[in-house]
Design a protein around this motif. Structure first.
Motif, mmCIF file in Angstrom:
data_model
loop_
_atom_site.group_PDB
_atom_site.id
_atom_site.type_symbol
_atom_site.label_atom_id
_atom_site.label_comp_id
_atom_site.label_asym_id
_atom_site.label_seq_id
_atom_site.Cartn_x
_atom_site.Cartn_y
_atom_site.Cartn_z
ATOM 1 N N GLN A 648 -18.774 44.686 12.036
ATOM 2 C CA GLN A 648 -17.313 44.755 11.942
ATOM 3 C C GLN A 648 -16.663 44.102 13.158
ATOM 4 O O GLN A 648 -15.704 43.328 13.036
ATOM 5 C CB GLN A 648 -16.876 46.216 11.834
ATOM 6 C CG GLN A 648 -17.212 46.854 10.487
ATOM 7 C CD GLN A 648 -16.895 48.333 10.460
ATOM 8 O OE1 GLN A 648 -16.421 48.880 11.458
ATOM 9 N NE2 GLN A 648 -17.157 48.965 9.326
ATOM 10 N N ARG A 649 -17.175 44.477 14.334
ATOM 11 C CA ARG A 649 -16.612 43.909 15.554
ATOM 12 C C ARG A 649 -16.794 42.391 15.602
ATOM 13 O O ARG A 649 -15.913 41.665 16.058
ATOM 14 C CB ARG A 649 -17.282 44.550 16.770
ATOM 15 C CG ARG A 649 -16.745 45.943 17.024
ATOM 16 C CD ARG A 649 -17.460 46.606 18.150
ATOM 17 N NE ARG A 649 -17.039 47.982 18.296
ATOM 18 C CZ ARG A 649 -17.609 48.861 19.091
ATOM 19 N NH1 ARG A 649 -18.651 48.492 19.803
ATOM 20 N NH2 ARG A 649 -17.154 50.096 19.173
ATOM 21 N N ILE A 650 -17.955 41.977 15.144
ATOM 22 C CA ILE A 650 -18.211 40.526 15.136
ATOM 23 C C ILE A 650 -17.221 39.817 14.222
ATOM 24 O O ILE A 650 -16.698 38.747 14.566
ATOM 25 C CB ILE A 650 -19.671 40.244 14.691
ATOM 26 C CG1 ILE A 650 -20.645 40.576 15.826
ATOM 27 C CG2 ILE A 650 -19.856 38.787 14.290
ATOM 28 C CD1 ILE A 650 -22.079 40.727 15.379
ATOM 29 N N SER A 651 -16.960 40.427 13.045
ATOM 30 C CA SER A 651 -16.013 39.795 12.109
ATOM 31 C C SER A 651 -14.621 39.693 12.725
ATOM 32 O O SER A 651 -13.949 38.654 12.641
ATOM 33 C CB SER A 651 -15.963 40.582 10.802
ATOM 34 O OG SER A 651 -15.540 41.911 11.061
ATOM 35 N N THR A 652 -14.165 40.834 13.373
ATOM 36 C CA THR A 652 -12.845 40.792 14.032
ATOM 37 C C THR A 652 -12.820 39.771 15.172
ATOM 38 O O THR A 652 -11.869 39.001 15.319
ATOM 39 C CB THR A 652 -12.493 42.180 14.588
ATOM 40 O OG1 THR A 652 -13.563 42.629 15.426
ATOM 41 C CG2 THR A 652 -12.262 43.183 13.460
ATOM 42 N N LEU A 653 -13.880 39.805 15.953
ATOM 43 C CA LEU A 653 -13.941 38.858 17.085
ATOM 44 C C LEU A 653 -13.993 37.412 16.617
ATOM 45 O O LEU A 653 -13.384 36.531 17.226
ATOM 46 C CB LEU A 653 -15.167 39.166 17.957
ATOM 47 C CG LEU A 653 -15.062 40.402 18.853
ATOM 48 C CD1 LEU A 653 -16.423 40.755 19.408
ATOM 49 C CD2 LEU A 653 -14.085 40.150 19.988
ATOM 50 N N THR A 654 -14.728 37.162 15.524
ATOM 51 C CA THR A 654 -14.799 35.784 15.011
ATOM 52 C C THR A 654 -13.443 35.298 14.521
ATOM 53 O O THR A 654 -13.050 34.149 14.774
ATOM 54 C CB THR A 654 -15.817 35.696 13.861
ATOM 55 O OG1 THR A 654 -15.568 36.753 12.933
ATOM 56 C CG2 THR A 654 -17.232 35.771 14.363
#
Length: 929
Positions: A648-654
């Motif tokens: 989830q964090r990776i998706s938001t960060l991306t």
């Protein structure tokens, strides 16, 4: 002899003493004992006192050599003499070296350039070293510059002395590391290699052989000299020694000896007994200078003598042993056949061929072992040739695996043993290959189903073949089953194997069979120690009970001890190279002896463990497994949760990263546009400044011309004034000369009148003559000044004519200067206005850059917030891991109990937690990105 000794001692005339010593020399060979007893003291006295006469010194040295040396003439060598001769030589040597001054005196005599002194001195010193080497070495080592003085013999232009000097240094360097180091650092390597090259390398005579023996003395078991040899780039100079032509027929015995010694010298540098670091650096140097490639060409060449080929194989073996780079090169070498075959395959063909010499087959086995030593890649390639997927169905090419299998099951027991040991080396310390080899299937005969390689080995064992074959197969099986529980299960799965082993161990057989019994006990012990209890009928406890009933524990341990007590076992344990005096002694492999040392104690402990201890171990293992299962379950849950959060964090960060990248690309494009505009303005400014500079340059040029013109005008005026002054002076001088001329005429008239009245005006005439002389001298001076002034006048006229056109040009340029000044003022005003406009644009660009930097700062703040969120999630994860602390404590307590019981426990939990830590670090790095 007594009379001659008295004459040497008492004669005052040198000639008498010389004749007496010459006579003693002639008698010294036949009556060695008598001359030695009576004359030695007198001869030493001659060496001390008669140094000025080289002839008597030479005779004395020759006599002493005949007395001390054991090199008698052939006619004097009878059957009963040698022992007595040896005693005589050593006794006389002991008498001579009792006084150390005698040896130092001999060293000073060797320094003499006179051939009749130096040569017998060298021979005598060599003989002393042969008789009492260590004592003479110590005296020479202690004497100042002793070794250095002897090193000068190698530089002697007379070959006889140089060659005998090499023999002397051979004796001097035997088993004395200190002297070896001094000789090496006295530039011995350079001199000896030069001599070998001058003599024609391997084609040279016995001198080359002597030099090679001396080099061996200097390098063998001397690590500092070996390092010095490598650092001095002397390995590169060895490459030409091994250049052989296409036609290798008819080699002389001397060439074979020389080449043999050269190969041994290479082996000294890469011996397995050397420190691993030194060996490795020498191996790399040999590859880089092309020495290994040269040796491989000899290996594949035709017509090379058998003993040279054998030694070359042994040399190549040690050059590639444990060096991955060299092993990879050797794997790529092909034999010059049609079609070309790998060198390994060609060598293995000769190893399993019973018609080949025994020594050659041993060398090939050693080469194969060295190729596989610490070479997992090579091991995999060999085993892969046996696997069903890689076997060539057409049968055109023979692989290494097929040759090994053929040798394993041939009728020749030596081929069986060699193939078994070679295959064992392919499995050495490689658990994955041990498992893969279980897949190998063999077609025994037409119509019958294929049999596994493991089954076929046990079948041959049970058929009661030769001892050598059974020992080889048992060594292979022990290596295969050790540290591989799957292989143990496969072995025990055959119901005939365990009864066969117990039957072999239980029997009381002869000495030859004791070795087989010991190896059978080792194999059964491995089957117990590495048993994972997957087969109900062959669990550890049941096998131990079987040993107790059928054999007895003490009897089993006694039979197991037969291996390490065997004489051939201790021989094989000494060095890696398989060296056997005869094929019958070929029983043990060096690497297998290491395995026996490792397992013997462990197996005896495992046999004596009670069933209760085994049960406790099993319970502990079960609890450990349960605990491990719980831990792994929790770890999986935690990993899944963390993975979801991270995703989830990776998706938001991306998504944020994409937005930021879009803004950054926009700003970069804007900055690029501003840069382009700025560069355009800069170029325009540059052109304008160049134009301005060109105008100012012309202005400066005009200013320089004006200054020069004014200077020239001033100089012209000065020259004109000088010219007028000089002309005035000329006029004055002319008037003076006219007056002088008139006065001269008057004086002449007065002289004529004075002749008539001599008596009255004599005094007046003398005065007039003096004045005339004075006037003449003045006239001469004035005429010289006039000529000078005329020359200067001509020069001035030339200057005046050259200055006139310059004055004309300066007048023309003065008019143009005023127009240029006006234009320049106008252009300067225009440039000032352009500079103002550029500065305004520059300020606007700075404002835009400031705004972009502020946006970057905002993005960094957002990134730091995200990192804080990640840290909070880590804290939550730590809280979850705390829940597992109690179970971890229980786990550690159980492991301690197991270790107390003597059961090896693998720290899987530590390993997995290490993996977990690595994954966490990877996750953090992804978040930071």
């Amino acid at each position: 002899i007594q009379k001659l000794c008295d004459r040497v001692a008492s004669s005052t005339l040198l000639d008498d003493r010389r004749d007496a010593v010459r006579a003693l020399k002639s008698l010294s060979k036949k009556y060695r004992l008598e001359v030695g007893i009576h004359a030695m003291e007198h001869l030493i006295h001659v060496l001390q006192t008669d140094r000025s006469d080289s002839e008597i010194i030479g005779y004395a040295l020759d006599t002493l050599y005949n007395v001390i040396s054991n090199d008698l003439e052939e006619e004097e060598q009878e059957e009963n003499l040698p022992k007595q001769v040896d005693d005589l030589g050593s006794q006389f040597t002991e008498i001579f070296i009792k006084q150390q001054e005698n040896v130092t005196l001999l060293l000073t005599l060797v320094e003499e350039f006179d051939f009749h002194v130096r040569w017998p001195g060298v021979k005598l010193l060599t003989s002393l070293l042969k008789q009492q080497g260590p004592q003479v070495q110590q005296i020479i080592l202690v004497s100042p510059m002793g070794v250095s003085r002897l090193m000068d013999l190698l530089a002697d232009s007379r070959e006889v002395i140089r060659n005998d000097g090499v023999l002397l240094l051979q004796q001097l360097t035997k088993s004395n590391a200190a002297i070896q180091k001094i000789v090496a650092f006295e530039n011995a390597f350079e001199r000896l290699l030069d001599i070998i090259t001058e003599e024609g390398n391997s084609d040279g005579g016995i001198v080359v052989e002597d030099c090679l023996l001396l080099l061996q003395n200097l390098l063998k078991n001397n690590n500092s000299n070996q390092n010095f040899f490598k650092e001095g780039s002397y390995i590169q100079r060895m490459k030409p020694w091994f250049e052989v032509g296409d036609d290798n027929c008819g080699w002389s015995a001397q060439k074979v000896t020389n080449l043999h010694l050269m190969l041994q010298l290479v082996r000294v540098l890469v011996s397995p007994t050397n420190p691993p670091g030194a060996t490795s650096s020498c191996q790399k140097a040999m590859f880089h200078c092309g020495l290994l490639q040269q040796l491989c060409t000899i290996l594949m060449a035709t017509g090379v003598p058998a003993d040279i080929l054998t030694e070359t194989i042994n040399t190549v073996s040690e050059v590639i042993r444990g060096c991955q780079m060299n092993q990879d090169y050797f794997a790529s070498v092909n034999a010059p056949s049609n079609p070309p075959r790998p060198a390994i395959v060609v060598l293995l063909m000769s190893m399993v061929n019973e018609r080949q010499p025994f020594v050659l087959r041993c060398a090939v086995l050693y080469c194969f072992q060295c190729f596989l030593y610490k070479n997992q890649k090579g091991q995999g390639e060999i085993v892969s040739t046996l696997l069903p997927s890689t076997i060539d169905a057409t049968g055109n090419s023979v692989s290494a695996g097929q040759l090994l299998c053929g040798g394993l099951f041939s009728t020749d027991s030596l081929s069986n043993w060699c193939a078994a040991v070679a295959l064992a080396h392919a499995l050495q310390e490689n658990a994955t290959l041990k498992e893969q080899l279980l897949r190998v299937q063999l077609a025994t005969s037409i119509g019958n189903p294929p049999v596994s390689l493991l089954q076929q080995c046990t079948n041959i064992l049970s058929q009661g073949s030769k001892v050598q074959t059974r020992v080889g197969l048992l060594m292979l099986l022990c290596t295969w089953l050790s540290n591989c529980s799957i292989a143990v299960t496969h072995f025990l799965h055959n119901p005939a194997n365990v009864p066969f082993l117990t039957g072999q161990i239980a029997e009381n057989l002869g000495e030859e069979e004791q070795l087989v019994q010991g190896l059978c006990a080792l194999l059964l012990g491995i089957s117990i120690y590495y048993n994972d209890n997957s087969l109900e009928n062959y669990r550890k406890e049941k096998l131990k009970q079987l040993i107790e009933k059928r054999i007895g524990r003490e009897n089993f341990i006694e039979k197991l001890g037969f291996i390490s007590k065997h004489e051939l076992y201790s021989r094989a344990a000494q060095k890696p190279q398989p060296s056997f005096s005869s094929p019958d002694h070929m029983m043990f492999d060096h690497e297998f002896t290491k395995l026996v040392k490792e397992l013997e104690g462990v197996i005896s402990k495992a046999i004596y463990k009670s069933s209760e201890e085994d049960k406790k171990e099993e319970e502990v293992k079960k609890t450990l497994e349960q605990h491990d299962n719980i831990v792994t379950h929790y770890k999986k849950v935690i990993r899944e949760q963390e993975l979801e959060e991270l995703k989830q964090r990776i998706s938001t960060l991306t998504s944020q990263n994409e937005q930021l990248q879009a803004t950054v690309t926009q700003q970069v494009s804007q900055i690029q546009q501003h840069k382009d505009q700025y560069n355009l303005l800069k170029v325009q400014l540059g052109k304008d400044t160049q134009h301005h500079n060109s105008h100012s340059d012309t202005f400066q040029m005009n200013g320089i011309q004006m200054e020069e013109v004014s200077k020239l005008k001033e100089e012209l005026e000065e020259w004109k004034n000088k010219h007028e002054l000089l002309q005035g002076q000329l006029r004055e001088k002319d008037s003076v000369t006219e007056k002088l001329k008139s006065s001269q005429l008057e004086m002449e008239t007065t002289e004529q009148s004075s002749q008539t009245s001599k008596s009255g005006g004599l005094e007046h005439s003398n005065e007039v003559q003096k004045e005339l002389e004075m006037l003449r001298s003045q006239i001469q001076l004035q005429s010289a000044e006039i000529s000078k002034l005329q020359i200067e006048n001509q020069k001035l006229q030339v200057m005046n004519t050259s200055a006139d056109p310059v004055l004309g040009d300066s007048g023309a340029t003065a008019g143009n200067n005023s127009e240029l000044e006006r234009r320049l003022e106008q252009e300067i005003k225009e440039l000032k206005s352009e500079i103002k406009a550029l500065s305004e644009e520059k300020e606007s660009l700075k404002q835009q850059l400031d705004s972009s930097s502020s946006t970057v700062a905002i993005l960094q703040d957002e990134k730091s917030k995200l990192q804080q969120e990640v840290a909070e999630s880590k804290k939550e994860q730590d809280d979850l891991l705390v829940l597992l602390a109690d179970q971890d404590q229980k786990l550690s307590a159980l492991k301690i109990k197991l270790k107390d019981l003597g059961v090896p426990v693998e720290d899987e939990d530590d390993i997995e937690s290490g993996d977990q830590g690595d994954e966490d670090e990877d996750g953090d790095e992804e978040e930071q990105d």
